[in-house]
Design an enzyme around this catalytic site. Structure first.
Site, PDB file in Angstrom:
ATOM      1  N   ASP A 143      -0.248   4.965   0.709  1.00 15.82           N
ATOM      2  CA  ASP A 143      -0.610   6.086   1.665  1.00 15.82           C
ATOM      3  C   ASP A 143      -0.716   5.471   3.133  1.00 15.82           C
ATOM      4  OD1 ASP A 143      -0.899   8.623   2.705  1.00 15.82           O
ATOM      5  OD2 ASP A 143      -2.624   8.954   1.207  1.00 15.82           O
ATOM      6  N   ASP A 181       0.783  -0.949  -0.086  1.00 16.34           N
ATOM      7  CA  ASP A 181       0.132   0.149  -0.128  1.00 16.34           C
ATOM      8  C   ASP A 181       1.045   1.369   0.035  1.00 16.34           C
ATOM      9  OD1 ASP A 181      -2.348   1.486   0.533  1.00 16.34           O
ATOM     10  OD2 ASP A 181      -1.606   2.028   2.496  1.00 16.34           O
TER      11      ASP A 181
HETATM   12 MG   LIG Z   1      -3.069   3.097   3.223  1.00 13.87          MG
END
Ligand SMILES: [Mg+2]
Length: 254
Positions: free
Chosen positions: A12, A10
């Protein structure tokens, strides 16, 4: 701990927070590069193109190339092309979504669409939502790049794409099909892209509701980090736990 053939990561809260790099992120990616372990950055952010995401990571000192980035916009466009080649699409969204749809040879239209796609659009308007609703009422299928209802920003939690999708689905009475994490579509496409099976890849992220559930739903092993939205104590009572929990990716390497 198990060795994996590849890593889904992932962005962010896992690689960066806004404009700041997350501790351990660059070192972790460098470790994977050094050991020639494939990785794929998986993001629910539909607004940016692969090249822009890779450039942002590079600017932060994280080694990333456009082909390492897989966005929910790309997954959404592939989903449409697979179900209906040359479909007509009405899209609410930013350049990452528009580019992905055009890359799949889909025709962007205002009316008479086969699909309506909702992605985050920081210039959302009553007119755009109206066109989306009118197309759905005339029979277009409703797709949403992701269901995140709120997104963390420097200003606090702001409305996410799930909130805008709900306007169209509530108004028309038509449920959206969601493509991004935690839903299966993006994970299945990502595995197919890497030509790997679910037990060969580790899904890494900070958000239990998107990243970790995406991995769990896809029957993959998961690694949760505490550098983003969720703290371990918030999820400790949940019946489905991540396979691994580390405060930072630095800890995973040590
Ligand atoms: Mg995230």
């Amino acid at each position: 701990m198990k060795n994996y053939q590849a890593y889904f990561i992932d962005l962010d809260g896992t690689m960066y927070r806004g404009t700041e790099r997350v501790e351990g992120a660059a070192e972790f990616v460098q470790y994977l590069r050094k050991h020639q372990l494939p990785l794929l950055f998986l993001t629910n952010n539909s607004s940016r193109k692969q090249e822009q995401v890779a450039a942002k990571l590079m600017d932060m000192g994280i080694e990333a190339y456009p082909e390492d980035v897989f966005t929910t916009s790309m997954a959404t466009a592939s989903y449409i092309a697979r179900h209906h080649a040359n479909a007509k699409v009405f899209a609410v969204g930013e350049e990452g979504l528009v580019q992905a749809l055009q890359d799949q040879g889909l025709e962007l239209v205002d009316a008479g669409a086969d699909y309506v796609v909702i992605g985050i659009d920081r210039e959302i308007s009553y007119e755009k939502l109206s066109k989306a609703c009118l197309n759905v009422r005339e029979g277009a299928a409703l797709l949403s790049t992701n269901g995140d209802v709120a997104i963390p920003t420097e200003r606090g939690m702001l409305p996410g794409n799930g909130a805008f999708t709900s306007v169209v689905s509530v108004s028309t009475g038509v449920e959206a099909v969601f493509i991004g994490k935690p839903h299966a579509e993006i994970m299945e496409q990502a595995l197919a892209k890497m030509n790997l099976s679910k037990d060969e890849v580790l899904m890494i992220g900070d958000n239990y509701d998107t990243d970790i559930l995406a991995g769990i739903n896809a029957e993959m092993d998961t690694l949760m980090v505490e550098t983003g939205v969720h703290r371990f104590e918030e999820i400790s009572a949940y019946p489905k736990q991540p396979t691994y929990k580390v405060k930072t990716l630095q800890e995973w390497l040590s």
